[in-house]
Design a protein around this motif. Structure first.
Motif, PDB file in Angstrom:
ATOM      1  N   TYR A  56     -13.416  -1.317   7.596  1.00 10.22           N
ATOM      2  CA  TYR A  56     -13.404  -0.020   6.918  1.00 10.22           C
ATOM      3  C   TYR A  56     -12.311  -0.003   5.848  1.00 10.22           C
ATOM      4  CZ  TYR A  56     -13.042   5.053   6.254  1.00 10.22           C
ATOM      5  OH  TYR A  56     -12.995   6.315   5.703  1.00 10.22           O
ATOM      6  N   PHE A  57     -11.106  -0.381   6.245  1.00  8.79           N
ATOM      7  CA  PHE A  57      -9.954  -0.420   5.349  1.00  8.79           C
ATOM      8  C   PHE A  57     -10.269  -1.307   4.139  1.00  8.79           C
ATOM      9  CE2 PHE A  57      -5.985  -2.150   3.822  1.00  8.79           C
ATOM     10  CZ  PHE A  57      -5.046  -1.150   3.974  1.00  8.79           C
ATOM     11  N   ASN A  58     -10.744  -2.526   4.408  1.00  6.62           N
ATOM     12  CA  ASN A  58     -11.007  -3.473   3.320  1.00  6.62           C
ATOM     13  C   ASN A  58     -12.140  -3.017   2.414  1.00  6.62           C
ATOM     14  OD1 ASN A  58      -8.895  -5.251   3.869  1.00  6.62           O
ATOM     15  ND2 ASN A  58     -10.110  -6.374   5.368  1.00  6.62           N
ATOM     16  N   GLY A  59     -13.088  -2.224   2.942  1.00  4.67           N
ATOM     17  CA  GLY A  59     -14.149  -1.679   2.098  1.00  4.67           C
ATOM     18  C   GLY A  59     -13.589  -0.784   1.006  1.00  4.67           C
ATOM     19  N   TRP A  60     -12.623   0.051   1.364  1.00  8.11           N
ATOM     20  CA  TRP A  60     -11.970   0.904   0.364  1.00  8.11           C
ATOM     21  C   TRP A  60     -11.181   0.064  -0.632  1.00  8.11           C
ATOM     22  CZ3 TRP A  60     -12.541   5.956  -0.727  1.00  8.11           C
ATOM     23  CH2 TRP A  60     -13.190   6.751   0.209  1.00  8.11           C
ATOM     24  N   MET A  61     -10.473  -0.954  -0.147  1.00  8.84           N
ATOM     25  CA  MET A  61      -9.645  -1.771  -1.040  1.00  8.84           C
ATOM     26  C   MET A  61     -10.501  -2.616  -1.982  1.00  8.84           C
ATOM     27  SD  MET A  61      -6.757  -0.688  -0.351  1.00  8.84           S
ATOM     28  CE  MET A  61      -6.544   0.579   0.883  1.00  8.84           C
ATOM     29  N   THR A  62     -11.687  -3.029  -1.517  1.00 15.37           N
ATOM     30  CA  THR A  62     -12.606  -3.778  -2.383  1.00 15.37           C
ATOM     31  C   THR A  62     -13.137  -2.879  -3.488  1.00 15.37           C
ATOM     32  OG1 THR A  62     -13.248  -5.260  -0.586  1.00 15.37           O
ATOM     33  CG2 THR A  62     -14.790  -5.077  -2.432  1.00 15.37           C
ATOM     34  N   ALA A  63     -13.529  -1.677  -3.135  1.00 19.59           N
ATOM     35  CA  ALA A  63     -14.095  -0.744  -4.113  1.00 19.59           C
ATOM     36  C   ALA A  63     -13.048  -0.228  -5.098  1.00 19.59           C
ATOM     37  CB  ALA A  63     -14.757   0.427  -3.388  1.00 19.59           C
ATOM     38  N   PHE A  64     -11.817  -0.022  -4.608  1.00 18.68           N
ATOM     39  CA  PHE A  64     -10.729   0.547  -5.425  1.00 18.68           C
ATOM     40  C   PHE A  64      -9.481  -0.326  -5.281  1.00 18.68           C
ATOM     41  CE2 PHE A  64     -13.530   4.026  -4.241  1.00 18.68           C
ATOM     42  CZ  PHE A  64     -13.763   4.639  -5.465  1.00 18.68           C
ATOM     43  N   PRO A  65      -9.453  -1.503  -5.934  1.00 23.47           N
ATOM     44  CA  PRO A  65      -8.337  -2.439  -5.727  1.00 23.47           C
ATOM     45  C   PRO A  65      -6.962  -1.906  -6.151  1.00 23.47           C
ATOM     46  CG  PRO A  65     -10.162  -3.505  -6.875  1.00 23.47           C
ATOM     47  CD  PRO A  65     -10.490  -2.054  -6.776  1.00 23.47           C
TER      48      PRO A  65
END
Length: 146
Positions: A56-65
């Motif tokens: 979940y965390f990495n999904g946000w970081m991938t979308a909004f680096p």
């Protein structure tokens, strides 16, 4: 079991926010107990393990680096913290929405959301997050402005 002070709850909450701003999934996930439940209305089932929390965390970081977040309001109770947050980020990576991958829009958003974290023994045992996905989708051009 000893009662955790409000200062300690604030410190743990600050650690979580620092992990988001440092884009450090391991630091964030380390705040969770081995047995926890995380409810977020954007995912179909509660998250119950650290790998799910990491995804979940990495999904946000991938979308909004370049995502950065800040606490706008915080209420500290006996064993829980409730916070309202604001984040900014540019959607330069793919997002997963409704099980489908959506290509980046390259648009910058200011998002809002809230969460409640309940602690036991210095670790998160219950977490509920409420991102304002509709507001974000409007800014990204996926929904008409209201």
């Amino acid at each position: 079991m000893s009662k955790v002070s409000k200062e300690e709850l604030e410190r743990l909450d600050d650690q979580g926010m620092a992990a988001w701003n440092d884009h450090d999934a391991e630091a964030f996930v380390s705040l969770f107990a081995d047995d926890f439940v995380w409810n977020d209305w954007t995912v179909p089932e509660p998250i119950r393990d650290k790998e799910g929390a990491r995804q979940y965390f990495n999904g946000w970081m991938t979308a909004f680096p370049d995502m950065q977040a800040k606490i706008m309001n915080r209420v500290v109770g006996d064993d829980a913290v409730a916070s309202e947050i604001e984040f900014t980020g540019t959607n330069t990576g793919p997002m997963v929405m409704g099980g489908n991958q959506v290509p980046p829009t390259n648009k910058t958003v200011t998002g809002r959301g809230s969460y409640i974290a309940r602690f036991r023994g210095g670790k998160v045992v219950e977490f509920s997050s409420h991102p304002d996905v509709a507001g974000m989708m409007m800014q990204l051009g996926f929904m008409p402005q209201m």
